[in-house]
Design an enzyme around this catalytic site. Structure first.
Site, PDB file in Angstrom:
ATOM      1  N   THR A  14      45.295  35.566  54.092  1.00 51.85           N
ATOM      2  CA  THR A  14      45.838  34.032  54.666  1.00 51.85           C
ATOM      3  C   THR A  14      47.301  34.451  54.459  1.00 51.85           C
ATOM      4  O   THR A  14      47.937  33.889  55.419  1.00 51.85           O
ATOM      5  CB  THR A  14      45.284  33.194  54.087  1.00 51.85           C
ATOM      6  OG1 THR A  14      44.130  32.800  54.177  1.00 51.85           O
ATOM      7  CG2 THR A  14      46.110  31.727  54.509  1.00 51.85           C
ATOM      8  N   SER A  60      37.478  39.325  52.280  1.00 52.84           N
ATOM      9  CA  SER A  60      36.060  39.141  52.111  1.00 52.84           C
ATOM     10  C   SER A  60      35.256  40.546  52.245  1.00 52.84           C
ATOM     11  O   SER A  60      34.302  40.862  52.174  1.00 52.84           O
ATOM     12  CB  SER A  60      35.618  38.373  53.109  1.00 52.84           C
ATOM     13  OG  SER A  60      36.115  36.967  53.234  1.00 52.84           O
ATOM     14  N   ASP A  91      40.044  35.018  48.685  1.00 52.27           N
ATOM     15  CA  ASP A  91      38.545  35.015  48.554  1.00 52.27           C
ATOM     16  C   ASP A  91      38.003  35.923  47.234  1.00 52.27           C
ATOM     17  O   ASP A  91      37.108  35.630  46.549  1.00 52.27           O
ATOM     18  CB  ASP A  91      37.776  35.380  49.951  1.00 52.27           C
ATOM     19  CG  ASP A  91      37.918  34.106  50.771  1.00 52.27           C
ATOM     20  OD1 ASP A  91      38.155  32.989  50.431  1.00 52.27           O
ATOM     21  OD2 ASP A  91      37.611  34.340  51.863  1.00 52.27           O
ATOM     22  N   GLN A 286      26.105  31.071  33.606  1.00 52.84           N
ATOM     23  CA  GLN A 286      26.586  30.475  34.799  1.00 52.84           C
ATOM     24  C   GLN A 286      27.485  29.401  34.606  1.00 52.84           C
ATOM     25  O   GLN A 286      28.149  29.065  35.428  1.00 52.84           O
ATOM     26  CB  GLN A 286      25.163  29.756  35.380  1.00 52.84           C
ATOM     27  CG  GLN A 286      24.223  30.739  35.929  1.00 52.84           C
ATOM     28  CD  GLN A 286      22.956  29.981  36.585  1.00 52.84           C
ATOM     29  OE1 GLN A 286      23.065  28.830  36.830  1.00 52.84           O
ATOM     30  NE2 GLN A 286      21.826  30.637  36.775  1.00 52.84           N
TER      31      GLN A 286
END
Ligand code: ASP
Length: 349
Positions: A14, A60, A91, A286
């Protein structure tokens, strides 16, 4: 005082994107335009050269080849520059920071990754401040901190960092946590390396101290890594499928809390046969904050017996990249386990 030399490396993201007329999406634009958009850079007391990877991308699409290309760029220019700033999409920036922290070890100068939530051309952009402060932090002569001027102008930051939203983090400790707000990253298990407020403040106790200044560059990673994220109700068929594929050599199991799993016989049997087939199985939680402590609960004691590798407090991004790196060493399970459980570049406590 000699001017620091900084190499600004553009990869896409970006930070360097534009919206073309009639197109609803953002796409990478010509890197040369970046410096034209930030005239303030010329006011910094340093010499800046720029270089771009061959095909700038939305991060990505980042892959192992891009990481190797970045290593080559830094290796070729290592002796000619005092610091490196990599402009990168948000990302996957934590993955790239992690990968580089294993591919380039014993750094004697900073490598700082940064990106932005809004493109440089946007009026409310966060890109400008990120770019300017990253360059300041990458300089060997930190004239914002008088303590450093008496420090033989030696770099204090000798690691791969990520700068975002006023904070400099150890790159391999970060995770992208927000796609809407300017505070896009967090480092749950390691404190910040520096903060940007009215002053730039380096937290000297938190900087990485390499064993020596003999920087080593590696040029391969091994992609035979797979992931199994468990969840309540996970199907036996899916677990079996992931644990028995014939390509992966490392399987990272994303477990609950402090490294706990369902203690059903079928699940433990699948892990056991996976290890017997020669795979290295790593336990990563996690839970973003805290550490794996196998054996604390009944639901993880059997994992100790099975010889699972503890990811301790590593991030999943770092665990993947570290596995890719250690697999290139062609070690046996024991050596792999020992190496994985120790810190290479400060990724594990
Ligand atoms: N998709 C973009 C990228 O990672 C998002 C960003 O840069 O913020 O390249």
């Amino acid at each position: 005082m000699t001017k620091s030399k900084i190499l600004l490396i553009y990869t896409g993201g970006t930070i360097g994107m534009i919206k073309e007329a009639n197109q609803p999406y953002l796409k990478p634009f010509n890197f040369e335009n970046i410096l034209d958009n930030v005239k303030e850079i010329k006011l910094l007391n340093c010499h800046i050269d720029t270089i771009s990877i061959k095909n700038p991308i939305d991060s990505s699409n980042i892959c192992i080849n891009n990481w190797i290309e970045l290593v080559e760029i830094i290796k070729t220019n290592y002796n000619s520059f005092d610091g490196f700033v990599i402009l990168h999409g948000t990302d996957t920036m934590s993955y790239t920071a992690s990968a580089l922290s294993f591919l380039i070890q014993n750094l004697s100068k900073p490598i700082i990754l940064t990106g932005s939530q809004l493109p440089l051309g946007d009026l409310r952009t966060d890109a400008k401040e990120h770019l300017i402060t990253s360059i300041q932090l990458a300089r060997s002569v930190h004239d914002f901190d008088s303590a450093l001027l008496s420090n033989n102008q030696e770099n204090v930051i000798k690691e791969v960092c990520l700068y975002f939203n006023n904070k400099l983090y150890r790159g391999n400790r970060t995770t992208k946590v927000n796609s809407d707000q300017f505070k896009a990253y967090a480092s749950f298990n390691y404190p910040e390396i520096a903060q940007s407020g009215v002053d730039l403040k380096i937290n000297y106790n938190n900087v990485f101290k390499p064993v020596n200044n003999n920087t080593v560059f590696y040029d391969t990673l091994d992609d035979r890594v797979s992931l199994l994220r468990i969840f309540p109700g996970i199907s036996k068929k899916i677990v079996k499928h992931i644990l028995s594929d014939d390509y992966s050599k490392v399987v990272i199991i994303e477990t609950y809390g402090s490294g706990n799993v369902l203690n059903s016989e079928w699940f433990l049997k699948e892990i056991k046969s996976c290890i017997e087939r020669g795979k290295y199985v790593i336990n990563v939680s996690q839970c973003p904050k805290g550490s794996v402590k196998m054996g604390q609960y009944e639901s993880s004691i059997r994992l100790v017996d099975l010889g699972l590798i503890s990811g301790k407090d590593i991030t999943i991004e770092s665990a993947i990249c570290k596995s890719m790196f250690l697999l290139t060493k062609n070690t046996n399970l024991n050596d792999f386990k020992n190496l994985f459980e120790l810190s290479i570049s400060g990724e594990i406590s």
